[in-house]
Design a protein around this motif. Structure first.
Motif, short mmCIF file in Angstrom:
data_model
loop_
_atom_site.label_atom_id
_atom_site.label_comp_id
_atom_site.label_asym_id
_atom_site.label_seq_id
_atom_site.Cartn_x
_atom_site.Cartn_y
_atom_site.Cartn_z
N GLU A 141 0.83 -1.19 0.00
CA GLU A 141 0.00 0.00 0.00
C GLU A 141 0.87 1.25 0.00
N MET A 142 1.99 1.20 0.72
CA MET A 142 2.91 2.34 0.74
C MET A 142 3.40 2.68 -0.67
N CYS A 143 3.81 1.65 -1.38
CA CYS A 143 4.33 1.86 -2.74
C CYS A 143 3.26 2.41 -3.66
N ARG A 144 2.03 1.94 -3.52
CA ARG A 144 0.94 2.44 -4.36
C ARG A 144 0.71 3.93 -4.11
N LEU A 145 0.63 4.31 -2.85
CA LEU A 145 0.42 5.73 -2.51
C LEU A 145 1.57 6.59 -3.02
N MET A 146 2.78 6.09 -2.90
CA MET A 146 3.94 6.86 -3.35
C MET A 146 3.93 7.03 -4.87
N LYS A 147 3.54 5.99 -5.60
CA LYS A 147 3.48 6.08 -7.06
C LYS A 147 2.36 6.99 -7.53
N VAL A 148 1.22 6.91 -6.88
CA VAL A 148 0.05 7.68 -7.32
C VAL A 148 0.19 9.15 -6.94
N TYR A 149 0.53 9.45 -5.69
CA TYR A 149 0.48 10.83 -5.21
C TYR A 149 1.83 11.53 -5.17
N GLY A 150 2.91 10.81 -5.02
CA GLY A 150 4.22 11.42 -5.03
C GLY A 150 4.52 12.20 -3.76
N SER A 151 5.63 12.90 -3.82
CA SER A 151 6.14 13.63 -2.67
C SER A 151 5.49 15.01 -2.56
N THR A 152 5.62 15.63 -1.37
CA THR A 152 5.20 17.02 -1.21
C THR A 152 6.39 17.95 -1.43
N LYS A 153 7.58 17.39 -1.55
CA LYS A 153 8.79 18.16 -1.83
C LYS A 153 9.24 17.88 -3.25
N CYS A 154 9.91 18.85 -3.86
CA CYS A 154 10.42 18.58 -5.21
C CYS A 154 11.55 17.56 -5.08
N LEU A 155 11.62 16.67 -6.04
CA LEU A 155 12.59 15.59 -5.97
C LEU A 155 13.97 16.08 -6.38
N ARG A 156 14.96 15.76 -5.58
CA ARG A 156 16.34 16.11 -5.90
C ARG A 156 16.92 15.00 -6.75
N THR A 157 17.76 15.38 -7.70
CA THR A 157 18.42 14.39 -8.54
C THR A 157 19.59 13.82 -7.77
N ARG A 158 19.52 12.53 -7.53
CA ARG A 158 20.59 11.86 -6.78
C ARG A 158 20.99 10.61 -7.52
N ASN A 159 22.26 10.35 -7.53
CA ASN A 159 22.76 9.12 -8.16
C ASN A 159 23.05 8.09 -7.10
N HIS A 198 -9.31 12.76 -4.94
CA HIS A 198 -8.07 12.52 -5.67
C HIS A 198 -7.53 13.79 -6.31
N GLU A 199 -8.38 14.51 -7.02
CA GLU A 199 -7.93 15.73 -7.73
C GLU A 199 -7.39 16.77 -6.75
N PHE A 200 -8.06 16.95 -5.62
CA PHE A 200 -7.62 17.92 -4.62
C PHE A 200 -6.24 17.53 -4.08
N GLU A 201 -6.04 16.25 -3.79
CA GLU A 201 -4.76 15.79 -3.26
C GLU A 201 -3.64 15.96 -4.29
N MET A 202 -3.93 15.65 -5.56
CA MET A 202 -2.93 15.81 -6.62
C MET A 202 -2.54 17.28 -6.76
N LYS A 203 -3.52 18.18 -6.74
CA LYS A 203 -3.25 19.62 -6.86
C LYS A 203 -2.45 20.11 -5.65
N TYR A 204 -2.83 19.67 -4.46
CA TYR A 204 -2.13 20.06 -3.24
C TYR A 204 -0.65 19.67 -3.32
N ARG A 205 -0.37 18.45 -3.72
CA ARG A 205 1.01 17.97 -3.80
C ARG A 205 1.78 18.68 -4.91
N GLN A 206 1.13 18.96 -6.02
CA GLN A 206 1.78 19.69 -7.10
C GLN A 206 2.14 21.11 -6.63
N ASP A 207 1.24 21.76 -5.93
CA ASP A 207 1.51 23.10 -5.41
C ASP A 207 2.64 23.08 -4.39
#
Length: 88
Positions: A1-19, A62-71
């Motif tokens: 369930e954790m992986c599903r939520l992470m894939k669908v909604y993503g982070s609230t922070k912008c992702l840093r490029t890390r190798n 769903h739409e509200f959560e996606m917009k919130y995370r994008q913002d």
């Protein structure tokens, strides 16, 4: 369930490029996924609720959560950009 939520909604922070040392190949440790999940969803109980099937669904839709995370990612990206400019 954790992986599903992470894939669908993503982070609230912008992702840093890390190798990663192994180039991203191989398995991710369970503990690493848990730490990342709780960083991405610090207010899980406040923003999500469990349905009959045991899946977490956003309380406000769903739409509200996606917009919130994008913002939130956009705001964090702007903040990160300001920090980078100040260090130059």
């Amino acid at each position: 369930e954790m992986c599903r939520l992470m894939k669908v909604y993503g982070s609230t922070k912008c992702l840093r490029t890390r190798n990663s040392p192994d180039g991203g190949a191989g398995c991710t440790k369970v503990e690493s996924v848990k730490r990342k999940f709780y960083r991405w969803f610090p207010d899980l109980e406040g923003r999500f609720e469990k349905d009959e099937q045991g899946l977490y669904r956003p309380k406000f839709g769903h739409e509200f959560e996606m917009k919130y995370r994008q913002d939130m990612r956009k705001k964090d990206g702007e903040s990160l950009n300001k920090k980078r400019v100040q260090k130059r």
